[in-house]
Design a protein around this motif. Structure first.
Motif, short mmCIF file in Angstrom:
data_model
loop_
_atom_site.label_atom_id
_atom_site.label_comp_id
_atom_site.label_asym_id
_atom_site.label_seq_id
_atom_site.Cartn_x
_atom_site.Cartn_y
_atom_site.Cartn_z
N ALA A 67 0.84 -1.20 0.00
CA ALA A 67 0.00 0.00 0.00
C ALA A 67 0.87 1.25 0.00
CB ALA A 67 -0.92 -0.01 1.22
N LEU A 68 1.96 1.18 0.74
CA LEU A 68 2.88 2.33 0.82
C LEU A 68 3.54 2.59 -0.54
CD1 LEU A 68 4.50 4.40 2.62
CD2 LEU A 68 6.20 2.58 2.87
N LEU A 69 4.04 1.50 -1.15
CA LEU A 69 4.78 1.66 -2.39
C LEU A 69 3.87 2.09 -3.53
CD1 LEU A 69 7.11 -1.47 -2.09
CD2 LEU A 69 7.67 0.92 -1.58
N ARG A 70 2.62 1.62 -3.50
CA ARG A 70 1.70 1.95 -4.59
C ARG A 70 0.78 3.11 -4.24
NH1 ARG A 70 -0.66 -3.95 -5.57
NH2 ARG A 70 1.24 -5.04 -6.18
N ALA A 71 0.97 3.66 -3.05
CA ALA A 71 0.07 4.71 -2.56
C ALA A 71 -1.39 4.26 -2.69
CB ALA A 71 0.32 6.02 -3.30
N ASP A 72 -1.63 3.03 -2.29
CA ASP A 72 -2.96 2.43 -2.43
C ASP A 72 -3.73 2.61 -1.11
OD1 ASP A 72 -5.17 0.77 -2.62
OD2 ASP A 72 -4.08 -0.86 -3.62
N THR A 73 -4.53 3.65 -1.05
CA THR A 73 -5.20 3.97 0.22
C THR A 73 -6.29 2.95 0.56
OG1 THR A 73 -6.68 5.44 -0.99
CG2 THR A 73 -4.78 6.44 0.11
N GLU A 74 -6.86 2.37 -0.45
CA GLU A 74 -7.91 1.38 -0.19
C GLU A 74 -7.32 0.16 0.54
OE1 GLU A 74 -10.83 -1.07 -2.89
OE2 GLU A 74 -10.51 0.98 -3.68
N LEU A 75 -6.20 -0.31 -0.03
CA LEU A 75 -5.50 -1.45 0.60
C LEU A 75 -5.04 -1.06 2.01
CD1 LEU A 75 -4.29 -4.29 0.44
CD2 LEU A 75 -2.27 -3.32 -0.66
N ALA A 76 -4.59 0.16 2.17
CA ALA A 76 -4.14 0.63 3.48
C ALA A 76 -5.28 0.54 4.50
CB ALA A 76 -3.61 2.05 3.40
N GLU A 77 -6.46 0.96 4.07
CA GLU A 77 -7.61 0.91 4.99
C GLU A 77 -7.96 -0.52 5.37
OE1 GLU A 77 -10.43 3.33 2.93
OE2 GLU A 77 -9.64 5.17 3.85
N ARG A 78 -7.94 -1.39 4.40
CA ARG A 78 -8.22 -2.81 4.69
C ARG A 78 -7.18 -3.37 5.66
NH1 ARG A 78 -9.08 -3.81 -0.85
NH2 ARG A 78 -7.19 -5.07 -0.96
N THR A 79 -5.94 -2.95 5.45
CA THR A 79 -4.84 -3.45 6.30
C THR A 79 -5.04 -3.01 7.75
OG1 THR A 79 -3.39 -3.27 4.39
CG2 THR A 79 -2.33 -3.52 6.53
N ILE A 80 -5.47 -1.76 7.90
CA ILE A 80 -5.71 -1.24 9.26
C ILE A 80 -6.77 -2.10 9.97
CG2 ILE A 80 -6.59 0.73 10.58
CD1 ILE A 80 -5.26 2.50 8.35
N LEU A 81 -7.79 -2.46 9.22
CA LEU A 81 -8.86 -3.28 9.80
C LEU A 81 -8.39 -4.69 10.13
CD1 LEU A 81 -12.02 -2.26 7.71
CD2 LEU A 81 -11.48 -1.70 10.10
N ALA A 82 -7.46 -5.19 9.32
CA ALA A 82 -6.99 -6.58 9.52
C ALA A 82 -6.29 -6.75 10.87
CB ALA A 82 -6.03 -6.98 8.40
N ASP A 83 -5.81 -5.65 11.42
CA ASP A 83 -5.12 -5.73 12.70
C ASP A 83 -6.06 -6.22 13.81
OD1 ASP A 83 -2.91 -5.27 14.50
OD2 ASP A 83 -4.03 -3.54 15.25
N ARG A 84 -7.34 -5.91 13.65
CA ARG A 84 -8.30 -6.31 14.69
C ARG A 84 -8.31 -7.82 14.92
NH1 ARG A 84 -13.80 -3.11 13.35
NH2 ARG A 84 -13.00 -0.99 13.64
N GLN A 85 -8.27 -8.54 13.81
CA GLN A 85 -8.35 -10.00 13.92
C GLN A 85 -7.12 -10.54 14.68
OE1 GLN A 85 -8.49 -12.16 10.22
NE2 GLN A 85 -8.91 -14.09 11.29
N ILE A 86 -5.98 -9.89 14.43
CA ILE A 86 -4.77 -10.32 15.11
C ILE A 86 -4.85 -10.02 16.61
CG2 ILE A 86 -2.28 -9.85 15.30
CD1 ILE A 86 -2.27 -9.68 12.23
N ASN A 87 -5.39 -8.85 16.93
CA ASN A 87 -5.59 -8.54 18.36
C ASN A 87 -6.51 -9.56 19.02
OD1 ASN A 87 -3.97 -6.34 18.15
ND2 ASN A 87 -5.65 -4.87 17.96
N PHE A 88 -7.55 -9.91 18.27
CA PHE A 88 -8.50 -10.88 18.80
C PHE A 88 -7.81 -12.23 19.04
CE2 PHE A 88 -11.26 -14.49 17.85
CZ PHE A 88 -12.21 -14.36 18.86
N LEU A 89 -7.00 -12.65 18.05
CA LEU A 89 -6.30 -13.93 18.19
C LEU A 89 -5.34 -13.91 19.38
CD1 LEU A 89 -5.18 -15.30 14.71
CD2 LEU A 89 -6.22 -16.59 16.58
N GLU A 90 -4.68 -12.79 19.58
CA GLU A 90 -3.74 -12.71 20.70
C GLU A 90 -4.48 -12.94 22.03
OE1 GLU A 90 -2.41 -9.10 22.25
OE2 GLU A 90 -0.59 -9.94 23.12
#
Lengths: 228, 295
Positions: free
Chosen positions: A37-60
């Motif tokens: 997302a950083l290299l392509r300046a892909d804000t949509e992917l960036a937003e999805r990535t931010i949300l994906a962190d939730r699942q990892i917090n949940f798993l922890e």
């Protein structure tokens, strides 16, 4: 390894290890997406990535809870105890890895309007590849109880540190060359720092794998030399 | 005891057999977790030294070539599956096996350098020096006071009535029981709760000023609270006594002991610092046993 007399104990330990592997896979994916997302300046992917962190917090939280229950129920000893302590530590490190990845994704949104030159981000891309490789290798070492592999990850952290230091100098040069690069380069520096920190978490995980498999602390090994 | 700890299968496990140390000042079994075995030696000299101990019940061998050093003023836990020989071993230490007709003990067991199987050893005196507490509390059918006073009286340890009373009070206090029974010392010992009875038995054991206290699963008939009291007591007693405890509870061994010895099929498998044995045992049999994999 022979099985426990109480087979549900084996199931619990196996499931715990599987959850760590799953969490590791998600953290890897998150970091990869954040960098893309950083290299392509892909804000949509960036937003999805931010949300994906939730699942990892949940798993922890889930891993932690199950590990606590195993301790309470089974009073694990020896390698079982060590596997559970390792699960605690590794899930904690992976959660931090995901946070750092998420921070990179957040920066993508912050630098959306900045003029972008590919030249600036080449170094970050290289560093990210190294970070991802470290993460992947250490997760493999965990999955296969491979101490040698864990040691290799631990040693190769120096490479990340060296690349980070040279990237720091490079970005500094761009900033001095042209003041209009400063905002972008500062963001990239923070991203690079995040990746360097991810490398440190990979070495923490390597230490946890070493402890889990051998029952000794890794410092002892480095103090006494590898020959022992 | 009518139930000696019989070893069933008599196949020597491969590859571990305690090596006969030519220089037997060296403990013959691999120890774990010690970078330097020397430092304990000053503050915790060897209290009981066993070498090449074999025990037979009839023609069945229960202990094979056992070599172990029990250190003074420490708690040594003996662990291992049923029939592994751990109870057999502690019964050698005060010659309780003498009471079993078919039992035969060979090899060397020294208490402070003195061979306890030597003909000039007075077994009654030995048992005063090496006390024992059993799994099931077994107070005499007498008063609480008499339970404790009995030993010192027959061993002639008390100069008079006041002296005897003092021994009883001190022993009960050391066993952590005095406060609970001080107003009813004349009540029967058998009327106490299980945990109190066990502490009474410990008081009885320490009343004759032993040097070593053997405990054969002292908490297995007690509830968790009584168990915690006895464990607290064990921790306190080790300042003055050498304690050897047989236990089936891994957690208990980990909690109360400083050293742990693992027995298997009549052999000593591993002996070392308790902390190391429970986090990082070296022998696979120990690993399997303490993690619940022993089949």
């Amino acid at each position: 390894m022979s099985e426990h007399i109480v087979t549900s104990f084996d199931d619990e330990l196996r499931e715990l290890a599987q959850s760590i592997a799953q969490m590791g896979g998600l953290a890897e994916q998150l970091l990869e997406d954040a960098v893309t997302a950083l290299l392509r300046a892909d804000t949509e992917l960036a937003e999805r990535t931010i949300l994906a962190d939730r699942q990892i917090n949940f798993l922890e939280a889930d891993i932690e809870e199950r590990a606590i229950l195993i301790i309470a129920r089974r009073q694990p000893m020896a390698q079982d105890l060590r596997a559970i302590i390792a699960a605690f530590r590794i899930s904690n490190d992976l959660e931090r890895v995901a946070d750092l990845g998420k921070n990179i994704a957040r920066r993508v949104l912050a630098i959306e309007d900045q003029p972008f030159s590919q030249k600036l981000s080449v170094g970050v891309e290289h560093l990210a590849k190294l970070g991802l490789r470290q993460l992947k290798n250490v997760l493999d070492a965990y999955g296969s109880h491979d101490v040698e592999k864990a040691h290799k990850v631990w040693e190769e952290d120096d490479e990340i540190d060296a690349v980070y230091t040279s990237l720091f100098r490079e970005l500094l040069t761009y900033m001095m060359e042209d003041a209009r690069n400063i905002t972008m380069c500062t963001h990239l520096l923070f991203c690079a720092k995040n990746i360097e920190r991810i490398g440190d978490h990979a070495t923490n995980i390597a230490e946890a794998v070493h402890y889990m498999v051998t029952g000794t602390r890794m410092e002892e090994l480095t103090d006494h030399g590898e020959a022992d | 005891m009518s139930n000696p700890d019989m070893a069933e299968p008599i196949t020597p496990p491969a590859g571990h057999v305690a090596e006969e140390a030519a220089d037997d000042s060296v403990a013959p079994v691999a120890t774990v977790g010690e970078t330097d075995p020397a430092p304990a030696a000053d503050s915790h000299p060897v209290k009981i030294r066993s070498r090449n101990v074999d025990v037979f019940y009839g023609d069945k061998q229960a202990l094979f070539d056992l070599g172990i050093d029990i250190r003074a003023r420490m708690v040594t836990a003996l662990i291992g599956p049923s029939g592994c020989g751990k109870s057999t071993y502690i019964r050698c230490l005060n010659r309780m096996n003498d009471t079993i007709e078919i039992a035969r003990v060979s090899g060397l067991i020294e208490l402070d350098g003195q061979d306890i199987y030597s003909p000039d050893i007075d077994v009654v005196e030995l048992r005063a020096r090496v006390g024992i507490v059993f799994q099931k509390p077994n107070p005499f059918p007498k008063s609480i006071f008499e339970n404790v006073a009995y030993g010192p009286r027959i061993h002639g340890l008390a100069a008079g009535k006041t002296d005897l009373e003092e021994i009883v009070v001190t022993s009960l206090t050391r066993a952590g029981l005095f406060e609970e029974v001080k107003d009813r010392l004349e009540d029967p010992g058998t009327g106490l709760s299980g945990g109190q009875q066990q502490r009474l038995c410990i008081a009885r054991a320490i009343a004759v000023s032993p040097e070593v206290i053997l405990m054969d699963e002292p908490c297995s008939a007690l509830d968790p609270i009584a168990t915690a009291r006895v464990e607290e007591l064990i921790d306190d007693l080790r300042k003055n006594y050498t304690i050897v405890i047989v236990t089936h509870s891994m957690q208990q061994a980990a909690r109360v002991s400083q050293r742990t010895a693992m027995f298997h099929l009549g052999y000593l498998v591993e002996e070392g610092q308790t902390d190391a044995i429970f986090t990082n045992p070296t022998d696979k049999r120990t690993r399997d046993y303490i993690t619940g994999r022993y089949g």
